[in-house]
Write an enzyme that holds these catalytic residues in place. Structure first.
Site, PDB file in Angstrom:
ATOM      1  N   CYS A   1       0.836  -1.196   0.000  1.00 10.45           N
ATOM      2  CA  CYS A   1       0.000   0.000   0.000  1.00 10.45           C
ATOM      3  C   CYS A   1       0.877   1.255   0.000  1.00 10.45           C
ATOM      4  O   CYS A   1       1.528   1.535  -0.994  1.00 10.45           O
ATOM      5  CB  CYS A   1      -1.000  -0.038   1.156  1.00 10.45           C
ATOM      6  SG  CYS A   1      -2.383   1.104   0.906  1.00 10.45           S
TER       7      CYS A   1
ATOM      8  N   GLU B   1      -1.521  -8.842   3.805  1.00 10.08           N
ATOM      9  CA  GLU B   1      -1.372  -9.266   5.212  1.00 10.08           C
ATOM     10  C   GLU B   1      -2.730  -9.416   5.909  1.00 10.08           C
ATOM     11  O   GLU B   1      -2.831 -10.105   6.917  1.00 10.08           O
ATOM     12  CB  GLU B   1      -0.453  -8.297   5.973  1.00 10.08           C
ATOM     13  CG  GLU B   1      -1.084  -7.011   6.494  1.00 10.08           C
ATOM     14  CD  GLU B   1      -1.378  -5.981   5.398  1.00 10.08           C
ATOM     15  OE1 GLU B   1      -1.081  -6.224   4.224  1.00 10.08           O
ATOM     16  OE2 GLU B   1      -1.913  -4.899   5.765  1.00 10.08           O
TER      17      GLU B   1
ATOM     18  N   HIS C   1      -3.760  -5.100   0.446  1.00 13.25           N
ATOM     19  CA  HIS C   1      -3.236  -5.500   1.762  1.00 13.25           C
ATOM     20  C   HIS C   1      -3.249  -7.023   1.913  1.00 13.25           C
ATOM     21  O   HIS C   1      -4.149  -7.581   2.545  1.00 13.25           O
ATOM     22  CB  HIS C   1      -4.050  -4.851   2.882  1.00 13.25           C
ATOM     23  CG  HIS C   1      -3.686  -3.427   3.140  1.00 13.25           C
ATOM     24  ND1 HIS C   1      -2.636  -3.048   3.960  1.00 13.25           N
ATOM     25  CD2 HIS C   1      -4.195  -2.279   2.650  1.00 13.25           C
ATOM     26  CE1 HIS C   1      -2.534  -1.729   3.993  1.00 13.25           C
ATOM     27  NE2 HIS C   1      -3.477  -1.229   3.198  1.00 13.25           N
TER      28      HIS C   1
END
Ligand code: MN
Length: 255
Positions: free
Chosen positions: A121, A227, A225
């Protein structure tokens, strides 16, 4: 759960955010903070996560970077537009020039040392600016025929838009498919891509969702994202696995 730790695991430095508390009783205090998802993803992928707090002394940053095998630039505030030669647009979000300086310095040192680097990001945006690219200060300023919502309001792990992966890129190899679904939590995007980089992922409105440096072992950024998706999507975990494994490979390119 007991995790077996051995010292051969790659150490992954993750850049922390600086957050100013705007509530009582801690009003005005600054925190080094990081979403726990980054830490969990690195552990799941076989790495040892360490937090890199924002500091301003270049020699100390060099010492920090010498302690890690791979650098993960995390998400956060917007990049200061003066750094890519633009005045702030009214729709620019919050910025933190100290964090910009810290991450760009850590990035250039990690790059000189041939370390594996992943930007997520804001991390992708920092890499692009550091290598001479520019950002679109607000996606609404782009004028594609059909707009796509990039600031999703659903759960963080839910894929909400389509991303096409480009042939002959490392990212395409990692995912092993041409089309994936990603989450989306950004209001900025790459405008001019930095020299030496190629687009490896694109949304259907043309927004660049991933890029990589072709003449370097592992320097890759994604606009979504991963994660936040690793617990629900094995491909997203695999992206972290490849990053972590590259962090331990001997340097043979930039020696
Ligand atoms: Mn997006």
């Amino acid at each position: 759960m007991k995790t077996k730790v051995n010292s051969n695991k790659p150490v992954i430095g993750i850049s922390a955010n600086i957050e100013t508390i705007d509530r009582e009783p801690f009003w005005g205090q600054e925190l080094s903070s990081l979403n726990q998802n980054y830490i969990k993803a690195v552990i799941r992928a076989g790495g040892i996560p360490v937090l890199l707090p924002v500091i301003q002394d270049k020699e100390m940053i060099r010492a920090q970077v010498s302690l890690i095998d791979g650098l993960l630039l995390s998400g956060g505030y917007d990049v200061q537009p003066l750094l890519y030669g633009e005045e702030p647009h009214p729709d620019l979000g919050r910025i933190n020039p100290e964090r910009d300086f810290f991450e760009m310095t850590a990035l250039s040192i990690a790059y000189e040392q041939g370390k594996a680097i992943l930007g997520i990001c804001r991390g992708l945006q920092v890499i692009n600016v550091a290598f001479g690219g520019t950002l679109c200060q607000d996606i609404a300023l782009l004028a594609p025929k059909e707009k796509i919502k990039h600031s999703q309001q659903s759960l963080m792990y839910v894929p909400t838009h389509t991303v096409d992966l480009m042939p002959d890129t490392l990212l395409r190899d990692i995912f092993g498919k041409d089309v994936i679904g990603t989450n989306s939590f950004h209001h900025q995007a790459i405008k001019k891509i930095a020299p030496g980089f190629v687009v490896s992922a694109k949304a259907r409105d043309g927004v660049i969702e991933g890029f990589e440096k072709t003449d370097y072992p592992f320097l890759l950024g994604v606009q979504w994202h991963p994660e936040r998706m690793v617990e629900h999507d094995a491909d997203m975990l695999n992206l972290f696995r490849v990053f972590v494994s590259k962090a331990k490979e001997p340097l043979d390119v930039l020696a």
